[in-house]
Design an enzyme around this catalytic site. Sequence first.
Site, PDB file in Angstrom:
ATOM      1  N   ASP A 289     -50.406  27.567  23.869  1.00  0.00           N
ATOM      2  CA  ASP A 289     -51.006  26.281  23.515  1.00  0.00           C
ATOM      3  C   ASP A 289     -51.854  26.485  22.273  1.00  0.00           C
ATOM      4  O   ASP A 289     -52.553  27.496  22.158  1.00  0.00           O
ATOM      5  CB  ASP A 289     -51.881  25.753  24.657  1.00  0.00           C
ATOM      6  CG  ASP A 289     -51.084  25.298  25.867  1.00  0.00           C
ATOM      7  OD1 ASP A 289     -49.908  24.939  25.700  1.00  0.00           O
ATOM      8  OD2 ASP A 289     -51.657  25.279  26.965  1.00  0.00           O
TER       9      ASP A 289
ATOM     10  N   ASP B  40     -45.895  20.124  25.653  1.00  0.00           N
ATOM     11  CA  ASP B  40     -46.826  19.352  26.489  1.00  0.00           C
ATOM     12  C   ASP B  40     -46.904  17.910  26.014  1.00  0.00           C
ATOM     13  O   ASP B  40     -46.905  16.977  26.825  1.00  0.00           O
ATOM     14  CB  ASP B  40     -48.234  19.964  26.435  1.00  0.00           C
ATOM     15  CG  ASP B  40     -48.319  21.362  27.006  1.00  0.00           C
ATOM     16  OD1 ASP B  40     -47.480  21.721  27.855  1.00  0.00           O
ATOM     17  OD2 ASP B  40     -49.238  22.097  26.601  1.00  0.00           O
TER      18      ASP B  40
END
Length: 164
Positions: free
Chosen positions: A122, A139
């Site tokens: 991320d 995501d």
Amino acid sequence: MKGFTRHGASALALAVLILILDQISKYWVVEVFALESRGPTQLAGPLWLSMVWNSGVSFGLLGGPSEFTRWALTIFGFGVAAALAVWVRNADKPLTAAALGCIIGGAIGNAIDRIRYGHVADFIDVSRLHFPWVFNVADAAINIGVGLLILELVLDSMRRQAPS
């Protein structure tokens, strides 16, 4: 694609596009830009790059440094993608197809990370806007897909309630 409606084939093409964008962005952030060794980097305004290794599901939920969790979530991601691919095969609504394509591409992208790295990379950080999580392209696609499915449900409900 044989056996898929036009919308279903478009959904799979969207899934592939999202998967490619996700994996290219992660490769660049991890391998080329080496964000982990650089530390948080401001791109523009409230948009930063910050390296976070996520061993859980969305936004780090259910996380923990466990091999069982890693492989269970990997299998779950591929399973979700496969189930949605069966659903999208007969898609007759463009919004539903787009939603499913987003979720399929995102689920596969994060599952690939778990195989490659042991956790999900991320790096998109907008915490200065009071959004507390760091996320990635996969995501974002999953969340957009879920939002589109909810929108489709609302629109369907409104259509059924509208006078004929």
